[in-house]
Enzyme design. Structure first.
Site, PDB file in Angstrom:
ATOM      1  N   GLY A  45      44.223  30.540  39.059  1.00 38.44           N
ATOM      2  CA  GLY A  45      44.232  30.022  37.413  1.00 38.44           C
ATOM      3  C   GLY A  45      45.059  31.393  36.998  1.00 38.44           C
ATOM      4  N   SER A  46      44.757  31.192  35.386  1.00 44.51           N
ATOM      5  CA  SER A  46      45.392  32.244  34.653  1.00 44.51           C
ATOM      6  C   SER A  46      44.561  33.536  34.770  1.00 44.51           C
ATOM      7  CB  SER A  46      45.446  31.733  33.099  1.00 44.51           C
ATOM      8  OG  SER A  46      44.158  31.650  32.814  1.00 44.51           O
ATOM      9  N   VAL A  92      41.298  33.342  32.698  1.00 43.32           N
ATOM     10  CA  VAL A  92      40.229  32.498  33.168  1.00 43.32           C
ATOM     11  C   VAL A  92      39.897  33.374  34.425  1.00 43.32           C
ATOM     12  CG1 VAL A  92      39.849  30.604  34.620  1.00 43.32           C
ATOM     13  CG2 VAL A  92      41.479  30.213  32.570  1.00 43.32           C
ATOM     14  N   GLY A  93      40.597  34.077  35.179  1.00 45.41           N
ATOM     15  CA  GLY A  93      40.148  34.934  36.143  1.00 45.41           C
ATOM     16  C   GLY A  93      39.317  36.100  35.754  1.00 45.41           C
ATOM     17  N   GLU A 139      43.082  34.425  42.632  1.00 44.27           N
ATOM     18  CA  GLU A 139      44.556  34.449  42.597  1.00 44.27           C
ATOM     19  C   GLU A 139      45.161  34.153  41.344  1.00 44.27           C
ATOM     20  OE1 GLU A 139      46.032  35.182  45.263  1.00 44.27           O
ATOM     21  OE2 GLU A 139      44.739  35.057  46.924  1.00 44.27           O
ATOM     22  N   CYS A 183      52.927  30.251  40.744  1.00 47.12           N
ATOM     23  CA  CYS A 183      52.386  31.623  40.751  1.00 47.12           C
ATOM     24  C   CYS A 183      53.502  32.771  41.329  1.00 47.12           C
ATOM     25  CB  CYS A 183      51.228  32.010  41.141  1.00 47.12           C
ATOM     26  SG  CYS A 183      50.872  31.377  42.783  1.00 47.12           S
TER      27      CYS A 183
END
Length: 513
Positions: free
Chosen positions: A243-244, A247-248, A265, A299
């Site tokens: 995710g972004s 968020v991570g 990731e 990504c």
């Protein structure tokens, strides 16, 4: 045009339930329904009832029970189940890949390619099931043997993103499965239908082999409820999240507080360096595919192009020519190069980024328009943009998940280019095009690229499953897929065996009673 019969083939109904334990689906209808529309044409595909917190608890308890059985199955036998899943995916490659394309918006070739990645990782995992190796070492004590080994962790959660709606799950789930872990999958709420389809496909294998429910689970629900429960759940030893960066960061903080493990990731702000000795006829197609493939929503998409001043004008003209012939439209039409962004919110992000880069001094050379009219009814299509910019611009420092390529000039040696390349907070994928061995080796050295992936004479976008996938810095630092990434899904144990009749202590310590 999308063939509705594909939905029937994949077991997708007009209304679908939001959680499964591999063999049984929930019947919850109390939660808000997701209406899944295609970014290709704006049409409703199907609806999904989101899972409740009670559904989540049932899934976790079922997974815990299944783990007690699954960890006792010999690893090669677990690999046999994965092998059969790979065979079943081969049967459904075309319809599943087509649904990936229609639900997410990537090209049909990329949709099929994503399912091929699932098949490839199944093949890889089957081999890995016979190579879950440890190491032996000599003990300092006589008549002692030391070795280390790896054991299954437990229920492993994969939280996947919209841009690779099925492949990222397979990267994690197939490796975790042969390691003896059970899987819980929380797909992105924008693309849950492909996840439901996969669950339907693999359920046939589970039934045929009498695999109990709970080994492969699915939960579709709100991030604010189901997502937070997952992050905070002590019963889950490992979470793999794509995710972004924001968020991570939140996920990492929550999981770390309970001392859980995670694979993150996150964002990539990937660059390609073009030195004076670059093979431009080879580089240009790699650059264009990296920047506009999946409409810039990988990504690993190429977002920055760092070009030596001596070849800058030539590269710019080549790119302008290439961008002028890009065909934008329905990704199910294989003559098109670029499909839609995932939704109108992504389009707004694209527009705002281009506005900001101009305010900072950048120049749009090509593209940047939102496309409307016949063939673009969903409002999700844009024309990929080429922008002259400088690396220090605030917007260039960010990852914009859209087809924007920033052209950045450098004047000195490859060291200057590498400094620009590394001058962002993300560290996923990177590349250099050069026929100069010294430049190539410098880029791959300890003072070269600071990314988890570094390539020479290929682009940033697209990675083979045989290598460990992941990045550094704000990209997260985790690794998935190939190489020895399997170790993340297991717990490591060091063992010492005394096969003598005396009890010598380590470091020669004497303790007599």
């Amino acid at each position: 045009m999308f063939d509705q019969k594909i939905l029937q083939t994949l077991g997708i109904k007009p209304k679908n339930f939001g959680s499964s334990t591999g063999l049984k689906w929930s019947t919850t209808t109390s939660e808000k329904e997701l209406e899944i529309t295609s970014p290709v044409d704006g049409k409703l595909i199907a609806q999904v009832y989101q899972a409740s917190e009670a559904d989540y608890d049932r899934v976790i308890k079922t997974a815990e029970e299944a783990f007690k059985y699954w960890r006792t199955v010999p690893a090669p036998k677990r690999g046999e189940i994965v092998r059969q899943i790979g065979l079943k995916l081969r049967e459904f490659k075309e319809p599943l890949g087509t649904l990936v394309s229609y639900e997410m918006g990537k090209s049909l070739q990329e949709g099929w390619g994503e399912v091929q990645e699932m098949i490839d990782i199944c093949d890889f995992a089957v081999g890995q099931s016979r190579q879950l190796y440890g190491f032996t070492m000599h003990s300092e004590r006589p008549n002692h043997r030391m070795y280390d080994q790896y054991h299954p962790l437990g229920p492993v959660v994969t939280i996947s993103a919209f841009n690779f709606p099925v492949a990222v799950w397979a990267w994690n789930a197939m490796i975790a499965a042969v390691c003896g872990d059970v899987n819980i999958w929380k797909p992105a709420s924008k693309v849950p239908l492909t996840a439901i389809a996969v669950q339907n496909i693999i359920s046939e294998v589970l039934k045929e082999n009498k695999v109990p429910e709970g080994v492969f689970n699915l939960i579709i629900g709100k991030g604010s409820t189901i997502g937070e429960k997952i992050l905070n759940d002590n019963r889950i030893p490992l979470i793999s999240l794509t995710g972004s960066t924001n968020v991570g960061k939140h996920a990492g903080e929550v999981i770390a507080k309970r001392l859980g493990k995670y694979i993150l990731e996150l964002g990539g702000n990937n660059a390609i360096i073009l030195t004076p000795e670059a093979n431009l006829p080879m580089a240009i197609p790699a650059i264009v595919f990296g920047a506009v493939g999946t409409a810039g929503q990988r990504c690993t998409s190429t977002r920055r192009l760092i070009i030596h001043e001596s070849i800058y004008d030539k590269v710019r003209e080549s790119l302008l020519k290439a961008y002028s012939v890009l065909r934008i439209g329905d990704p199910l039409d294989q003559s098109n190069h670029v499909g839609p962004l995932i939704d109108k919110s992504a389009v707004e992000t694209f527009v705002e980024a281009l506005k900001k880069v101009q305010e900072e001094g950048g120049t749009i050379l090509s593209g940047g328009e939102v496309l409307m009219g016949a063939g673009y009814e969903s409002g999700c299509y844009v024309r990929p943009a080429l922008v002259e910019a400088e690396n220090h611009y605030e917007i260039v420092q960010e990852e914009t998940f859209a087809p924007i390529l920033y052209l950045i000039k450098y004047a000195g040696t490859v060291d200057e280019a590498i400094e620009l390349h590394n001058g962002v907070v993300q560290g996923l994928s990177s590349a250099i095009f050069t026929n100069n061995l010294l430049e190539a080796e410098t880029f791959l050295s300890h003072r070269g690229s600071d990314c988890g992936i570094a390539n020479v004479n290929i682009g940033t976008s697209g990675a083979e499953i045989g290598g460990a996938f992941g990045g550094e810095k704000e990209t997260g630092g985790g690794r998935e897929s190939g190489s020895d990434a399997w170790k993340a899904y297991m717990r490591r144990q060091t063992n010492t065996i005394n096969f003598g009749t005396e009890l010598p202590l380590a470091q020669g310590i004497k303790f007599e009673i």
